[in-house]
Design a protein around this motif. Structure first.
Motif, mmCIF file in Angstrom:
data_model
loop_
_atom_site.group_PDB
_atom_site.id
_atom_site.type_symbol
_atom_site.label_atom_id
_atom_site.label_comp_id
_atom_site.label_asym_id
_atom_site.label_seq_id
_atom_site.Cartn_x
_atom_site.Cartn_y
_atom_site.Cartn_z
ATOM 1 N N SER A 71 1.252 -1.189 0.160
ATOM 2 C CA SER A 71 0.125 0.076 0.042
ATOM 3 C C SER A 71 1.032 1.395 -0.142
ATOM 4 O O SER A 71 2.105 1.580 0.321
ATOM 5 C CB SER A 71 -1.363 0.314 1.074
ATOM 6 O OG SER A 71 -0.345 0.294 2.674
ATOM 7 N N TYR A 72 0.434 2.402 -0.860
ATOM 8 C CA TYR A 72 1.074 3.400 -0.515
ATOM 9 C C TYR A 72 -0.277 5.034 -0.666
ATOM 10 O O TYR A 72 -0.838 4.465 -0.654
ATOM 11 C CB TYR A 72 1.444 3.638 -1.249
ATOM 12 C CG TYR A 72 1.316 4.124 -2.945
ATOM 13 C CD1 TYR A 72 0.467 4.395 -3.534
ATOM 14 C CD2 TYR A 72 1.263 2.148 -3.751
ATOM 15 C CE1 TYR A 72 -0.031 4.803 -4.641
ATOM 16 C CE2 TYR A 72 0.326 2.022 -4.997
ATOM 17 C CZ TYR A 72 -0.048 3.474 -5.622
ATOM 18 O OH TYR A 72 -0.452 2.940 -6.576
ATOM 19 N N GLU A 73 0.640 6.121 -0.196
ATOM 20 C CA GLU A 73 0.526 6.796 -0.254
ATOM 21 C C GLU A 73 -0.232 7.775 -1.929
ATOM 22 O O GLU A 73 0.919 7.722 -2.399
ATOM 23 C CB GLU A 73 0.970 8.363 0.571
ATOM 24 C CG GLU A 73 -0.376 9.104 0.937
ATOM 25 C CD GLU A 73 0.708 10.446 1.797
ATOM 26 O OE1 GLU A 73 0.631 10.156 2.820
ATOM 27 O OE2 GLU A 73 1.461 11.282 1.357
ATOM 28 N N LEU A 74 -1.810 8.366 -2.449
ATOM 29 C CA LEU A 74 -1.626 8.798 -3.454
ATOM 30 C C LEU A 74 -1.717 10.170 -3.256
ATOM 31 O O LEU A 74 -2.999 10.600 -2.236
ATOM 32 C CB LEU A 74 -2.517 8.121 -3.952
ATOM 33 C CG LEU A 74 -3.042 8.164 -5.538
ATOM 34 C CD1 LEU A 74 -1.805 7.990 -6.195
ATOM 35 C CD2 LEU A 74 -4.333 7.786 -5.701
ATOM 36 N N THR A 75 -1.145 11.176 -4.012
ATOM 37 C CA THR A 75 -1.267 12.699 -3.853
ATOM 38 C C THR A 75 -1.424 12.289 -5.768
ATOM 39 O O THR A 75 -1.352 12.027 -6.472
ATOM 40 C CB THR A 75 0.116 13.107 -3.865
ATOM 41 O OG1 THR A 75 0.901 12.457 -2.841
ATOM 42 C CG2 THR A 75 -0.164 14.342 -3.639
ATOM 43 N N THR A 76 -2.766 12.986 -5.032
ATOM 44 C CA THR A 76 -3.896 13.503 -6.653
ATOM 45 C C THR A 76 -3.681 14.654 -6.724
ATOM 46 O O THR A 76 -4.226 15.493 -5.690
ATOM 47 C CB THR A 76 -4.967 12.987 -6.319
ATOM 48 O OG1 THR A 76 -4.840 11.196 -6.846
ATOM 49 C CG2 THR A 76 -5.960 12.950 -7.627
ATOM 50 N N GLU A 77 -3.530 15.472 -7.826
ATOM 51 C CA GLU A 77 -3.455 16.969 -8.276
ATOM 52 C C GLU A 77 -5.007 17.043 -8.492
ATOM 53 O O GLU A 77 -5.757 16.254 -9.420
ATOM 54 C CB GLU A 77 -3.130 17.325 -9.227
ATOM 55 C CG GLU A 77 -3.102 18.845 -10.170
ATOM 56 C CD GLU A 77 -2.324 19.462 -11.017
ATOM 57 O OE1 GLU A 77 -2.393 20.302 -11.547
ATOM 58 O OE2 GLU A 77 -1.911 18.698 -11.855
ATOM 59 N N ILE A 78 -5.711 18.131 -7.685
ATOM 60 C CA ILE A 78 -6.894 18.627 -8.170
ATOM 61 C C ILE A 78 -6.776 19.602 -8.807
ATOM 62 O O ILE A 78 -6.677 21.584 -8.455
ATOM 63 C CB ILE A 78 -7.661 19.290 -7.051
ATOM 64 C CG1 ILE A 78 -8.034 18.679 -5.647
ATOM 65 C CG2 ILE A 78 -8.733 19.602 -6.869
ATOM 66 C CD1 ILE A 78 -7.962 18.824 -3.744
ATOM 67 N N VAL A 79 -7.358 19.920 -10.450
ATOM 68 C CA VAL A 79 -7.256 19.880 -11.839
ATOM 69 C C VAL A 79 -7.965 21.273 -11.931
ATOM 70 O O VAL A 79 -8.230 23.151 -12.005
ATOM 71 C CB VAL A 79 -7.374 19.416 -12.890
ATOM 72 C CG1 VAL A 79 -6.886 19.813 -13.548
ATOM 73 C CG2 VAL A 79 -5.617 18.689 -13.153
ATOM 74 N N GLU A 80 -9.459 21.259 -10.776
ATOM 75 C CA GLU A 80 -10.740 21.679 -11.528
ATOM 76 C C GLU A 80 -11.890 21.856 -10.027
ATOM 77 O O GLU A 80 -11.949 20.553 -9.869
ATOM 78 C CB GLU A 80 -11.402 21.516 -12.755
ATOM 79 C CG GLU A 80 -12.613 22.667 -12.859
ATOM 80 C CD GLU A 80 -13.121 22.538 -14.198
ATOM 81 O OE1 GLU A 80 -14.397 22.868 -13.877
ATOM 82 O OE2 GLU A 80 -12.492 21.903 -15.252
ATOM 83 N N LEU A 81 -12.225 23.065 -9.392
ATOM 84 C CA LEU A 81 -12.935 21.529 -8.255
ATOM 85 C C LEU A 81 -14.298 23.403 -7.952
ATOM 86 O O LEU A 81 -13.386 24.711 -7.907
ATOM 87 C CB LEU A 81 -12.080 21.622 -6.886
ATOM 88 C CG LEU A 81 -13.305 22.207 -5.570
ATOM 89 C CD1 LEU A 81 -14.228 20.644 -5.355
ATOM 90 C CD2 LEU A 81 -12.808 21.109 -4.692
#
Length: 185
Positions: free
Chosen positions: A144-154
């Motif tokens: 398992s690993y930490e996942l960093t996801t860019e918030i492109v639009e919110l």
């Protein structure tokens, strides 16, 4: 007397200006943090899943395109947890180093008893990025690993998330590429 009055007015004006700019600066910093964390709350409907990956060691490319969406993701606040529900198809095209291609389908099927999808479990936001963990059964299991996801639009009605797939690399293989998920309310 008139001079004292002008000095008093000027001092009052400077004090008010200083107070206003100090509050406004603090508010904008707080607002940026609250903005992401409050705007993301609630239920979103998946409308697009597109992914393109390359595995360096095997010279394999994988393209994923979602379809038949009946899938939601819900961000809750207390606790900060992601709930997923529903299903969708992922059409996968895998091409190996000899230019041979296979096509297959994977169904993402999620409910209260079994959470499936790209983002599940606990969440946080740090510097405009969604932080989650990737795991099969338990968040701290091997692999398992930490996942960093860019918030492109919110916005109020649209959420676009983009993940650099290199996070799924291991000691045995190197992955490059991105996955983009688009949700609407």
């Amino acid at each position: 007397m008139n001079s004292k009055r002008q000095i008093l007015k000027l001092s009052l004006l400077i004090s008010m200006f200083s107070l206003f700019t100090a509050c406004s600066s603090d508010d904008s910093k707080t607002q940026n943090n609250i903005n992401y964390e409050t705007k993301i709350l609630g239920t979103w409907n998946l409308i697009s899943h597109i992914s393109s990956n390359s595995i360096t060691e095997t010279r394999t490319t994988i393209v994923e395109i979602g379809s038949d969406y009946n899938y939601t993701i819900e961000f809750t606040n207390n606790p900060k947890f992601i709930n997923t529900n529903g299903n969708y198809n992922v059409n996968i095209k895998e091409t190996n180093n000899q230019n041979q291609t296979i096509n297959f389908n994977e169904v993402i099927n999620s409910n209260a008893n079994q959470q499936e999808g790209f983002h599940i479990g606990e969440w946080s936001i740090n510097n405009g990025k969604l932080i989650t963990r990737v795991y099969d059964i338990e968040p701290n299991e091997p692999g398992s690993y930490e996942l960093t996801t860019e918030i492109v639009e919110l916005t109020d009605n649209r959420l676009v998330l983009k993940t650099n797939n290199s996070a799924s690399s291991s000691n045995n293989y190197t992955v490059t590429g991105n996955t983009t998920l688009i949700y609407e309310r």
